[in-house]
Motif scaffolding. Structure first.
Motif, PDB file in Angstrom:
ATOM      1  N   LEU A   1       0.836  -1.185   0.184  1.00  0.00           N
ATOM      2  CA  LEU A   1       0.157   0.027  -0.053  1.00  0.00           C
ATOM      3  C   LEU A   1       0.997   1.149   0.038  1.00  0.00           C
ATOM      4  O   LEU A   1       1.896   1.332   0.807  1.00  0.00           O
ATOM      5  N   GLY A   2       0.491   2.287  -0.726  1.00  0.00           N
ATOM      6  CA  GLY A   2       1.379   3.598  -0.735  1.00  0.00           C
ATOM      7  C   GLY A   2       0.211   4.783  -0.625  1.00  0.00           C
ATOM      8  O   GLY A   2      -0.894   4.450  -0.834  1.00  0.00           O
ATOM      9  N   LEU A   3       0.737   5.722  -0.075  1.00  0.00           N
ATOM     10  CA  LEU A   3       0.126   6.864  -0.073  1.00  0.00           C
ATOM     11  C   LEU A   3       0.999   7.975  -0.916  1.00  0.00           C
ATOM     12  O   LEU A   3       1.971   8.349  -0.439  1.00  0.00           O
ATOM     13  N   GLN A   4       0.321   8.646  -1.835  1.00  0.00           N
ATOM     14  CA  GLN A   4       0.945   9.330  -2.913  1.00  0.00           C
ATOM     15  C   GLN A   4       0.518  10.745  -2.831  1.00  0.00           C
ATOM     16  O   GLN A   4      -0.817  10.874  -2.708  1.00  0.00           O
ATOM     17  N   MET A   5       1.250  11.627  -3.087  1.00  0.00           N
ATOM     18  CA  MET A   5       1.205  13.040  -3.366  1.00  0.00           C
ATOM     19  C   MET A   5       2.079  13.784  -4.362  1.00  0.00           C
ATOM     20  O   MET A   5       3.415  13.740  -4.139  1.00  0.00           O
ATOM     21  N   GLY A   6       1.654  13.884  -5.532  1.00  0.00           N
ATOM     22  CA  GLY A   6       2.612  14.216  -6.755  1.00  0.00           C
ATOM     23  C   GLY A   6       3.539  13.323  -6.675  1.00  0.00           C
ATOM     24  O   GLY A   6       3.611  11.954  -7.012  1.00  0.00           O
ATOM     25  N   GLY A   7       4.947  13.620  -6.983  1.00  0.00           N
ATOM     26  CA  GLY A   7       6.174  12.910  -6.932  1.00  0.00           C
ATOM     27  C   GLY A   7       6.597  12.071  -5.846  1.00  0.00           C
ATOM     28  O   GLY A   7       7.807  11.508  -5.827  1.00  0.00           O
ATOM     29  N   HIS A   8       5.828  12.273  -4.592  1.00  0.00           N
ATOM     30  CA  HIS A   8       6.182  11.680  -3.392  1.00  0.00           C
ATOM     31  C   HIS A   8       5.298  10.598  -3.054  1.00  0.00           C
ATOM     32  O   HIS A   8       4.181  10.949  -2.936  1.00  0.00           O
ATOM     33  N   ALA A   9       5.614   9.450  -2.392  1.00  0.00           N
ATOM     34  CA  ALA A   9       4.763   8.241  -1.845  1.00  0.00           C
ATOM     35  C   ALA A   9       5.679   7.968  -0.554  1.00  0.00           C
ATOM     36  O   ALA A   9       6.856   7.661  -0.513  1.00  0.00           O
ATOM     37  N   TYR A  10       4.735   7.494   0.278  1.00  0.00           N
ATOM     38  CA  TYR A  10       4.995   6.544   1.380  1.00  0.00           C
ATOM     39  C   TYR A  10       4.661   4.953   0.928  1.00  0.00           C
ATOM     40  O   TYR A  10       3.361   5.474   0.628  1.00  0.00           O
ATOM     41  N   VAL A  11       5.415   4.248   1.028  1.00  0.00           N
ATOM     42  CA  VAL A  11       4.692   2.690   0.512  1.00  0.00           C
ATOM     43  C   VAL A  11       5.424   1.671   1.622  1.00  0.00           C
ATOM     44  O   VAL A  11       6.445   1.488   1.873  1.00  0.00           O
ATOM     45  N   SER A  12       4.323   1.010   2.081  1.00  0.00           N
ATOM     46  CA  SER A  12       4.611  -0.203   2.648  1.00  0.00           C
ATOM     47  C   SER A  12       4.506  -1.468   2.004  1.00  0.00           C
ATOM     48  O   SER A  12       3.928  -1.297   1.083  1.00  0.00           O
ATOM     49  N   VAL A  13       5.599  -2.253   2.342  1.00  0.00           N
ATOM     50  CA  VAL A  13       5.462  -3.441   1.513  1.00  0.00           C
ATOM     51  C   VAL A  13       5.690  -4.608   2.691  1.00  0.00           C
ATOM     52  O   VAL A  13       6.645  -4.492   3.643  1.00  0.00           O
ATOM     53  N   TRP A  14       4.783  -5.574   2.324  1.00  0.00           N
ATOM     54  CA  TRP A  14       4.792  -6.865   3.331  1.00  0.00           C
ATOM     55  C   TRP A  14       4.988  -8.049   2.571  1.00  0.00           C
ATOM     56  O   TRP A  14       4.526  -8.397   1.436  1.00  0.00           O
TER      57      TRP A  14
END
Length: 697
Positions: A621-634
């Motif tokens: 799951l990621g949370l994106q804004m423009g060219g930036h994202a936080y992405v969790s990977v399990w």
């Protein structure tokens, strides 16, 4: 023929109103998308905007479907009116004295919110009324049949929430019967998604999406009702249709008698559209959820809540047990501390609840001593409450009048050892008002975990109503009660919970602060629930449990904490028993989570490995804004590597750094800019998870 074209800020709606037929939707598209060609009535599949049945006025041909209704075909356009942010379309069936108004609202989102209002000149018993129906998605997607469509939908159950699947519409249930061999008669098959009783997401999430296989057009919808609902997909003479509604007689034992001049209003629904696939449609629906929320100043704080229940006290709080947990939660950085179930009972409590008076045995110095200690440690005190039930052993079961409870045939309903309060009755509402006012005033409660563990069944037939209509009226009375509580206590935050996420809908969530996403106690199983939650609810409302325990391996503890970071980290666990390095890991997770919370309400969800399925070995799951994202990977099992699709960064340099934990810890990655894929490799000896920060240059 009259054509109604409504241009809202971010969506365009085109309706057809022929002189010899009912109003139907020709097109529903993002405002900046080109109109489909050709824009002809036959392009939408001849699906009336409103479908309606009543006793004595059914369907032709007959089937289980809620289309092909006699009244729906008899409706004729009368007028329409544009108001700021709203379109009202009026139709009439003059022969039956019916007036039907379709209401559309639009705000700052590529979506509409809609419902139907039916007024009868003479007595009429309605047994199904659509909120919205359309076949326009075929034309908008440039398709001639359902063969080019996929549907995304989610099964939901206790501790097994948000089990998404994306499949061709043909596979999901719309069988190809070769209509030409049957004189082109439409098939009677249908795909039905829905729920029964008071758990709006007890069987299915009230959210789903349709998308063209080629990815050029998609729509997503949510039915915004805290009770039973229905979504139906099928084929008609020239294409496919989608119908959304609240309760019906066939599925939910619902009907209502309209006296002359009375009006019935259906439950609302939102439909979001996107020029893309399922992910883009769900992002559009995310924007719609933010647009329809009823925000309060208290919501802005987005506090981190510690709750003593999950994998910790499990409904057995005492002053002695709470004090070390309160200290540990405060030291870790929690903003609120919620005392969960059991605070009101000396022993077994399930079927004795209802008065909500604190147990003197559990709290010898009084509950105020415990909540005061929470406050002294800089946290807001909270309590668990299940307001809609009264246990069969509770004194209130004898003192409240029968009319204050759900009943069938004059017999009070009992489910799972509880009676069910009917909030249409003033005595039931007065009781709950007094309870909440007392908890706030006497104990300084600023957070309520509002649970609902007892499903009502079809409803209540008090006053001679159909059970389903009794339930509908109760559900609306519950919303009115919540509104009243929040008006009296504007600083009180309320979490929405019903055995986890069994009432995960935007009738409730447009009002409440936080949604419990599950009661799942296994952090490995929780991963797909946490990853899928933003498909149904806003990430800033997704209360994902993180319950680390002393003695966990470094990887399992990290996995457990990652579950909460890209939502609302809902903290639990015996933090007081942890070694210093374990507490440091919790503090690091809370710091990372707070960084996400700073702008979470401007971010959209992405699923770099697709919508999570229950048994997926890898999920993201990621949370994106423009060219930036936080992405969790399990990584739960299986191969030691996976390829994340990041189309938004394709062709660009990509900076990747570990976000939580702050070191890679054996994980590695490689970016393929041409393919737009990030290959992730993780240690394969046990389940493992990370949160990464991505920045496209």
């Amino acid at each position: 023929m009259t054509t109604v074209i409504w241009h809202a800020p971010r969506v365009a709606l085109t309706l057809s109103a022929p002189a010899d037929g009912p109003v139907s939707v020709l097109s529903l598209r993002p405002a900046d998308a080109a109109e489909p060609e050709p824009l002809l009535p036959e392009a939408h599949g001849e699906q009336p905007l409103v479908e309606l049945t009543a006793f004595g006025h059914g369907r032709f041909p007959g089937s289980f479907r809620h289309v092909d209704t006699i009244i729906g075909r008899a409706l004729r356009y009368v007028s329409h009116e544009e108001l700021p942010g709203e379109l009202r379309v009026v139709q009439e069936d003059a022969s039956r004295g019916l007036r039907v108004v379709s209401v559309f609202q639009a705000a700052d989102a590529p979506a509409i919110r809609t419902w139907t209002e039916v007024t009868a000149a003479d007595d009429l018993v309605l047994d199904a009324v659509s909120t919205f129906a359309t076949g326009s998605f075929l034309a908008d997607a440039g398709l001639g049949s359902v063969d080019g469509l996929v549907v995304a939908h989610a099964d939901n159950d206790w501790i097994a929430e948000s089990r998404w699947q994306v499949e061709p519409l043909r596979t999901a249930g719309l069988v190809d019967v070769r209509r030409a061999a049957h004189h082109h008669q439409p098939p009677r098959t249908r795909l039905v998604l829905g729920n029964r009783g008071s758990w709006s997401s007890g069987e299915k999430a009230p959210t789903a999406a349709l998308a063209a296989v080629h990815g050029g057009y998609a729509l997503a919808w949510q039915v915004e009702h805290n009770g039973p609902w229905l979504a139906e997909l099928g084929e008609n003479g020239r294409g496919a249709y989608l119908l959304l509604s609240g309760p019906t007689d066939q599925e939910h034992q619902w009907s209502v008698r309209l006296r002359g001049g009375e009006t019935f209003r259906t439950v609302p629904a939102s439909i979001a559209v996107a020029t893309g696939g399922v992910e883009e449609a769900l992002q559009a629906l995310t924007e719609q959820r933010r647009a329809i929320r009823l925000p309060r100043g208290a919501d802005d704080a987005l506090p981190i809540v510690f709750n003593d229940y999950m994998n910790t006290l499990m409904g057995d709080p005492t002053t002695e047990k709470l004090r070390p947990l309160v200290d540990a939660a405060a030291d870790a950085g929690a903003d609120a501390f919620c005392i969960d179930a059991g605070w009101y009972a000396d022993g077994h409590w399930w079927d004795g609840v209802g008065a909500w008076e604190p147990s003197e045995r559990r709290f010898p110095g009084g509950l105020a001593e415990a909540t005061g200690y929470i406050r002294s440690r800089g946290m807001t005190p909270g309590l668990w409450l299940e307001p809609e039930v009264v246990g069969v052993r509770s004194p209130l079961a004898r003192t409240l009048p029968d009319e204050a409870f759900f009943s069938r045939g004059g017999v009070r309903i009992a489910e799972h050892g509880r009676h069910l309060l009917d909030l249409r009755h003033p005595t039931a509402r007065a009781h709950l008002d007094a309870v909440v006012d007392r908890l706030v005033s006497e104990y300084g409660v600023g957070f309520l975990k509002m649970d609902e563990n007892t499903m009502t069944g079809p409803g209540s037939d008090r006053d001679g109503l159909a059970p389903g209509h009794g339930l509908l009226e109760h559900a609306r009375a519950l919303l009115d009660w919540i509104d009243g509580v929040q008006e009296r206590h504007p600083h009180l935050l309320v979490e929405n919970c019903a055995s986890g996420a069994m009432r995960m809908d935007y009738a409730m969530l447009s009002r409440l602060h936080l949604q419990s996403t599950s009661d799942q106690q296994d952090p490995i199983r929780y991963a797909t629930i946490a990853a899928a939650a933003p498909a149904s609810i806003l990430p800033e409302q997704a209360g994902n449990w993180a319950y680390p325990q002393t003695g966990m391996s470094d990887e399992l503890r990290t996995f457990c904490l990652v579950n909460g970071i890209l939502g609302r980290l809902y903290l639990s666990g015996y933090l007081n028993r942890m070694a210093p390095h374990e507490v440091d890991a919790v503090r690091e997770a809370l710091d990372a989570h707070r960084a996400v919370l700073r702008d979470v309400r401007g971010r959209l969800p992405i699923w770099p490995l697709g919508l999570p399925a229950w048994e997926d070995e890898w999920t993201s799951l990621g949370l994106q804004m423009g060219g930036h994202a936080y992405v969790s990977v399990w990584r739960r099992d299986g191969a030691d590597s996976a390829r994340l699709s990041l189309a938004w960064a394709r062709g660009r340099a990509l900076e990747v750094r570990p976000f939580f934990p702050a070191t890679a810890g054996g994980w590695s990655w490689s970016w393929d800019a041409d393919a737009g894929e990030l290959e992730i490799t993780a240690p394969a000896d046990e389940p493992s998870a990370r949160v990464l920060e991505l920045r496209a240059g």
